[in-house]
Design an enzyme around this catalytic site. Structure first.
Site, PDB file in Angstrom:
ATOM      1  N   TYR A   1     -10.449 -25.158  -1.931  1.00 17.58           N
ATOM      2  CA  TYR A   1      -9.508 -25.536  -1.223  1.00 17.58           C
ATOM      3  C   TYR A   1     -10.088 -26.018   0.342  1.00 17.58           C
ATOM      4  CZ  TYR A   1      -5.441 -24.459  -4.198  1.00 17.58           C
ATOM      5  OH  TYR A   1      -4.909 -24.324  -5.108  1.00 17.58           O
TER       6      TYR A   1
ATOM      7  N   LYS B   1       0.794   9.012  -1.907  1.00 17.46           N
ATOM      8  CA  LYS B   1       2.026   7.765  -1.333  1.00 17.46           C
ATOM      9  C   LYS B   1       1.306   6.518  -1.889  1.00 17.46           C
ATOM     10  CE  LYS B   1      -0.076   7.507   3.105  1.00 17.46           C
ATOM     11  NZ  LYS B   1       0.146   7.938   4.434  1.00 17.46           N
TER      12      LYS B   1
HETATM   13  C1  LIG Z   1      -0.811   8.717   4.895  1.00 17.91           C
HETATM   14  C2  LIG Z   1      -0.890   9.717   5.591  1.00 17.91           C
HETATM   15  C3  LIG Z   1      -1.752  10.954   5.393  1.00 17.91           C
HETATM   16  C4  LIG Z   1      -3.239  10.742   4.619  1.00 17.91           C
HETATM   17  O1  LIG Z   1      -3.944  10.009   5.584  1.00 17.91           O
HETATM   18  P1  LIG Z   1      -5.459   9.535   5.130  1.00 17.91           P
HETATM   19  O2  LIG Z   1      -5.964   8.896   6.434  1.00 17.91           O
HETATM   20  O3  LIG Z   1      -5.242   8.590   4.102  1.00 17.91           O
HETATM   21  O4  LIG Z   1      -6.239  10.945   4.844  1.00 17.91           O
HETATM   22  C5  LIG Z   1      -1.469  12.322   6.060  1.00 17.91           C
HETATM   23  N1  LIG Z   1      -0.246  12.544   6.702  1.00 17.91           N
HETATM   24  C6  LIG Z   1       0.563  11.504   7.021  1.00 17.91           C
HETATM   25  C7  LIG Z   1       1.745  11.674   7.904  1.00 17.91           C
HETATM   26  C8  LIG Z   1       0.285  10.408   6.569  1.00 17.91           C
HETATM   27  O5  LIG Z   1       1.222   9.340   6.719  1.00 17.91           O
END
Ligand SMILES: *Cc1c(COP(=O)(O)O)cnc(C)c1O
Length: 384
Positions: free
Chosen positions: A258, A39
């Site tokens: 800044y 994702k």
């Molecule tokens: C993002 C996500 C993962 C992966 O999680 P990590 O901590 O990056 O391994 C797995 N399952 C779900 C439902 C997620 O939202």
């Protein structure tokens, strides 16, 4: 390698290391199959490249957040299963069919919608998310058990996977882990013959009880820290570097950036670099002048020529100053690259300085990097 002469920053993604990390996660998953969570553009590192490499290595299960992400990746995982975790029904039915994506249904309302759709249009696989304690997405355990035991299960509802997500798996001793495991096991048992999945990266480390049929690592694949304790035993995947635009001399008593939040204690040499919070080098890693410095003393460090160089003053949108006074004169020059994270500075060190997690640093990287992908077997090459 593609020319990066006109880029202010570069990002090198080692797909070989990514594949190796996936193989390690698979090995740690015991008898379970190992998916890849890709994702958010594979946590900012480039989902198309990641999926190409992982598919080649044998990975056939992929998780994305949105249907659009899934559709983009479909050509790269021809016979792979792509799960869409952020299910929006009604809305994503068509894209799930045309791109052959598996929606992860997350409420009874969605189950009803999807079932009605499948009765009308023909069967199509789905997955069921069960909430075991996160209170985010998923039907309740009771609803799931009812669905499982209902001989007259809604026609058109044919889950290929039941899944749940652990809320506290980064803390191995958190009581919520076994709590959720207990609840999920009841659901997995009830859905006889349907695959089950509970563990993300940190969940894999909790041991075989948590593995079920399919594990879902994300951050571990990308070389980030999964659990709060101990180092990640996996390989570094991403390295970010910024170009030094100019080296300036400044006198003791002068200030930098800044707000004049840092007053130089000594005559200093400053590497002014083409990187800023617009590139995901978060403003909160500033050496001074951000509220976080009242809590966590030090900002981030860059790495150049075998030495650390702390961020001086505030990180700005496009420019950050690093203190290179301690480096031998003449050892750094305009045009050189300074490492922001990579082989010498773990991405989690930058995250710690920013008061956040590696996930956020990676997914914030932005579009201005010259991206290099080191591919399995084929060696380094530029971005196509
Ligand atoms: C993002 C996500 C993962 C992966 O999680 P990590 O901590 O990056 O391994 C797995 N399952 C779900 C439902 C997620 O939202």
């Amino acid at each position: 390698m593609a020319s990066d002469d006109d880029y202010g920053a570069r990002l090198t993604v080692d797909l070989d290391a990514l594949v190796e990390n996936w193989r390690s996660c698979r090995a740690m998953s015991g008898n379970a199959r190992c998916a890849a969570v890709v994702k958010a553009d594979a946590y900012g590192l480039g989902a198309v490249h990641a999926v190409d490499a992982l598919y080649e290595a044998g990975c056939r299960d992929f998780f994305v957040a949105t249907a659009r992400e899934g559709a983009e990746l479909r050509p790269h995982a021809p016979d792979g299963r792509i799960y869409v975790m952020n299910c929006m029904l009604p809305g994503i039915e068509t894209i799930c069919r045309t791109a052959e994506l598996v929606p992860v249904l997350a409420s009874m309302e969605q189950v009803a919608w999807w079932s009605a759709h499948c009765i009308e249009m023909d069967d199509h696989p789905c997955a069921l998310q069960v909430d075991t304690g996160m209170n985010r997405l998923g039907v309740t355990v009771e609803e799931a058990l009812e669905l499982a035991n209902d001989v007259a299960r809604p026609a058109g509802f044919a889950p290929v996977l039941v899944m749940s997500h652990l809320a506290s798996s980064d803390e191995p001793n958190h009581p919520q882990n076994t709590d959720q495991l207990e609840r999920f096991r009841r659901v997995a048992d009830a859905f006889d013959g349907v695959e089950a999945s509970l563990a993300a990266s940190a969940g894999i480390l909790l041991g075989p009880d948590f593995h079920f049929d399919l594990t879902r690592p994300g951050i571990a694949l990308y070389g980030g820290r999964a659990a709060n304790q101990g180092d990640t035993p996996l390989r570094m995947v991403a390295a970010a570097e910024a170009r030094i635009m100019t080296i300036r001399q400044a006198r003791a008593g002068e200030t930098v950036s800044y707000g004049a939040t840092v007053e130089l204690a000594r005559d200093s040499r400053i590497a002014v670099c083409s990187i800023g919070y617009a590139d995901g080098y978060l403003r909160s890693v500033s050496g001074s002048g951000v509220p976080l410095r009242d809590v966590i003393e030090n900002g981030a460090r860059g790495w150049i020529n075998g030495q650390a160089a702390p961020v001086l003053g505030r990180v700005t949108m496009d420019i950050t100053a690093f203190d290179v006074t301690d480096l031998p004169a003449g050892s750094v020059a305009a045009g050189d690259f300074i490492e922001l994270f990579g082989p010498n500075i773990p991405v989690d060190e930058v995250a710690d300085a920013a008061g956040t997690i590696g996930y956020e640093v990676l997914t914030s990287l932005g579009k201005r990097y010259c991206r290099h992908y080191i591919r399995p077997q084929s060696g380094p090459s530029g971005d196509g």
